[in-house]
Write a protein that holds these residues in place. Structure first.
Motif, PDB file in Angstrom:
ATOM      1  N   ALA A  62      -2.016   9.664 -19.219  1.00 53.28           N
ATOM      2  CA  ALA A  62      -1.136   9.303 -18.103  1.00 53.28           C
ATOM      3  C   ALA A  62      -1.745   9.732 -16.775  1.00 53.28           C
ATOM      4  N   ALA A  63      -2.323  10.933 -16.741  1.00 49.68           N
ATOM      5  CA  ALA A  63      -2.961  11.407 -15.508  1.00 49.68           C
ATOM      6  C   ALA A  63      -4.158  10.535 -15.157  1.00 49.68           C
ATOM      7  N   VAL A  64      -4.939  10.149 -16.168  1.00 50.18           N
ATOM      8  CA  VAL A  64      -6.110   9.304 -15.938  1.00 50.18           C
ATOM      9  C   VAL A  64      -5.688   7.926 -15.435  1.00 50.18           C
ATOM     10  N   ALA A  65      -4.703   7.341 -16.078  1.00 45.71           N
ATOM     11  CA  ALA A  65      -4.248   6.010 -15.669  1.00 45.71           C
ATOM     12  C   ALA A  65      -3.697   6.035 -14.246  1.00 45.71           C
ATOM     13  N   GLY A  66      -3.002   7.106 -13.899  1.00 45.13           N
ATOM     14  CA  GLY A  66      -2.445   7.215 -12.559  1.00 45.13           C
ATOM     15  C   GLY A  66      -3.488   7.406 -11.481  1.00 45.13           C
ATOM     16  N   ALA A  67      -4.664   7.899 -11.878  1.00 42.70           N
ATOM     17  CA  ALA A  67      -5.725   8.167 -10.904  1.00 42.70           C
ATOM     18  C   ALA A  67      -6.738   7.034 -10.809  1.00 42.70           C
ATOM     19  N   THR A  68      -6.574   5.988 -11.618  1.00 43.40           N
ATOM     20  CA  THR A  68      -7.521   4.884 -11.644  1.00 43.40           C
ATOM     21  C   THR A  68      -6.797   3.567 -11.390  1.00 43.40           C
ATOM     22  N   ALA A  69      -7.586   2.503 -11.175  1.00 43.88           N
ATOM     23  CA  ALA A  69      -6.964   1.240 -10.790  1.00 43.88           C
ATOM     24  C   ALA A  69      -7.208   0.102 -11.767  1.00 43.88           C
ATOM     25  N   ARG A  70      -8.396   0.062 -12.394  1.00 45.18           N
ATOM     26  CA  ARG A  70      -8.789  -1.096 -13.175  1.00 45.18           C
ATOM     27  C   ARG A  70      -9.050  -0.792 -14.640  1.00 45.18           C
ATOM     28  N   LEU A  98       4.401   1.948 -17.893  1.00 43.73           N
ATOM     29  CA  LEU A  98       3.991   2.414 -16.568  1.00 43.73           C
ATOM     30  C   LEU A  98       2.704   1.760 -16.085  1.00 43.73           C
ATOM     31  N   PHE A  99       1.785   1.469 -17.027  1.00 43.12           N
ATOM     32  CA  PHE A  99       0.478   0.922 -16.672  1.00 43.12           C
ATOM     33  C   PHE A  99       0.217  -0.333 -17.509  1.00 43.12           C
ATOM     34  N   PRO A 100       0.960  -1.403 -17.265  1.00 45.08           N
ATOM     35  CA  PRO A 100       0.907  -2.582 -18.139  1.00 45.08           C
ATOM     36  C   PRO A 100      -0.484  -3.209 -18.206  1.00 45.08           C
ATOM     37  N   ALA A 341       1.245  -0.829 -10.923  1.00 47.60           N
ATOM     38  CA  ALA A 341       1.239  -2.284 -10.984  1.00 47.60           C
ATOM     39  C   ALA A 341       0.214  -2.771 -11.994  1.00 47.60           C
ATOM     40  N   ALA A 342       0.428  -3.969 -12.528  1.00 46.54           N
ATOM     41  CA  ALA A 342      -0.493  -4.528 -13.510  1.00 46.54           C
ATOM     42  C   ALA A 342      -1.849  -4.762 -12.867  1.00 46.54           C
ATOM     43  N   PRO A 343      -2.946  -4.496 -13.599  1.00 50.47           N
ATOM     44  CA  PRO A 343      -4.278  -4.677 -13.069  1.00 50.47           C
ATOM     45  C   PRO A 343      -4.669  -6.141 -13.046  1.00 50.47           C
TER      46      PRO A 343
END
Length: 361
Positions: A62-70, A98-100, A341-343
């Motif tokens: 979750a921390a990694v996904a929140g800190a990255t975009a793609r 949260l990170f679709p 938001a979805a990438p």
């Protein structure tokens, strides 16, 4: 050369640095991987290991996904015998909500590596034998087909598309094949054995709703530097930690390469240390490119998962940068973000050709 290259980071601790720093290092590395064009970034699950801070992979993901975009984010993996499948489904459901379109569910069958850890987890070595049934239950919670617990639903996971991967070295490969799931297998030091496992997996593969064809991810250590000697030194801290663990039964934090090289080792320590250095892919960009092409040709793997750890973070980042360049990965200028938001790739991000994958044990 592999078209897709990914990273698995175990949040290795370093001598003189707190465990919290190892977790922050993981997040920082994920940001770099996102910029460099790596396909996915996975984190691992280890319990009560002095040299590893990564004990809660879905939290760290979750921390990694929140800190990255793609970049896709996942686990390599969640050790399913340690958990209730319903809870695992719920955790990944929250991540995917949260990170679709960015979450991978890597799953393994290992339990704690000592009796004390297994007792603390309430598990035993025999629990790994139930992995196939647990996997089927977990997938049933996500696709809504489980019937063992009427009126119970894994929310928000049910109905979401969460690609699953099986990390395996032996029996797990057959489980992946029967389930029609992608296989993650390592390591590159035992290529003959890896190739044998892959061949068995492909022969036994049963197409499923999650995969129309076999999909193979090979994992291993890769180090790239300006010279072969510099690349080899990237491997030194991890090699010594492995040798230390074989003799003393404890996997220690990483030490600087220069300290390790100055150690007065016993004959047995030297043998184990040199053995731990052997068989990895390392060298200049040209040398590594040639060796990885040999790996790809021998295994026919679809993707490479790089598992390199070292004390020198600058050298590690430089190595991943060089590897991205030689592989022709497409760097992105998209700024890192905490947006959910979805990438741009979208929710339907199956591997090239059909299926998605999960866990090493």
């Amino acid at each position: 050369m592999f078209r897709d290259i990914s990273i698995l980071d175990r949040s290795r601790t370093r001598e003189g640095h707190p465990a919290a720093g190892a977790l922050r290092d993981t997040v920082d590395l994920a940001r770099a991987a996102d910029r460099l064009g790596y396909r996915r970034f996975w984190v691992s699950e280890h319990h009560s290991v002095p040299g590893v801070a990564g004990s809660a992979p879905t939290v760290l993901a979750a921390a990694v996904a929140g800190a990255t975009a793609r970049i896709r984010v996942g686990t390599g993996g969640v050790m399913l015998p340690n958990h209730q499948p319903l809870v695992v489904a719920e955790q990944f459901g929250v991540l995917e909500a949260l990170f679709p379109g960015r979450i991978d569910m890597g799953l393994g069958r290992s339990v704690g590596f000592t009796g004390g850890i297994r007792r603390a987890l309430g598990r035993d070595t025999a629990d790994a034998d139930g992995f196939e049934e647990q996997l089927a239950e977990l997938l049933g919670w996500i696709d809504g087909t489980q019937r063992a617990h009427p009126e119970v639903h894994a929310r928000p996971a049910e109905g979401l598309r969460i690609p699953a991967y099986v990390l395996a070295t032996g029996e797990g490969a057959g489980i992946a094949a029967r389930a029609g799931l992608p296989l993650v297998v390592g390591d590159l030091r035992a290529r003959g054995r890896v190739t044998e496992i892959i061949e068995g997996y492909r022969a036994a593969f049963r197409p499923s709703a999650r995969g129309a064809r076999p999909y193979v991810v090979v994992s291993g250590t890769v180090a790239v530097a300006a010279t072969a000697e510099e690349a080899r030194r990237i491997l030194v801290p991890e090699a010594w930690a492995l040798a230390h663990s074989r003799i003393r039964g404890s996997f220690p934090p990483l030490r600087p390469a220069e300290e390790v090289e100055a150690l007065a080792m016993t004959a047995k320590e030297r043998e184990l240390y040199e053995g731990a250095l052997a068989g990895h892919v390392f060298g200049t960009e040209e040398q590594v490119a040639a060796e990885l092409e040999r790996v790809r040709e021998a295994t026919g793997a679809d993707e490479l998962l790089v598992t390199t750890s070292t004390y020198d973070r600058t050298a590690l980042l430089d190595s991943f940068g060089r590897l991205a360049r030689l592989a022709g990965l497409a760097p992105t200028t998209t700024p890192t973000t905490t947006s959910t938001a979805a990438p741009t790739r979208g929710a339907d991000d199956a591997p090239r050709g059909g299926a998605e994958t999960g866990a090493l044990n």
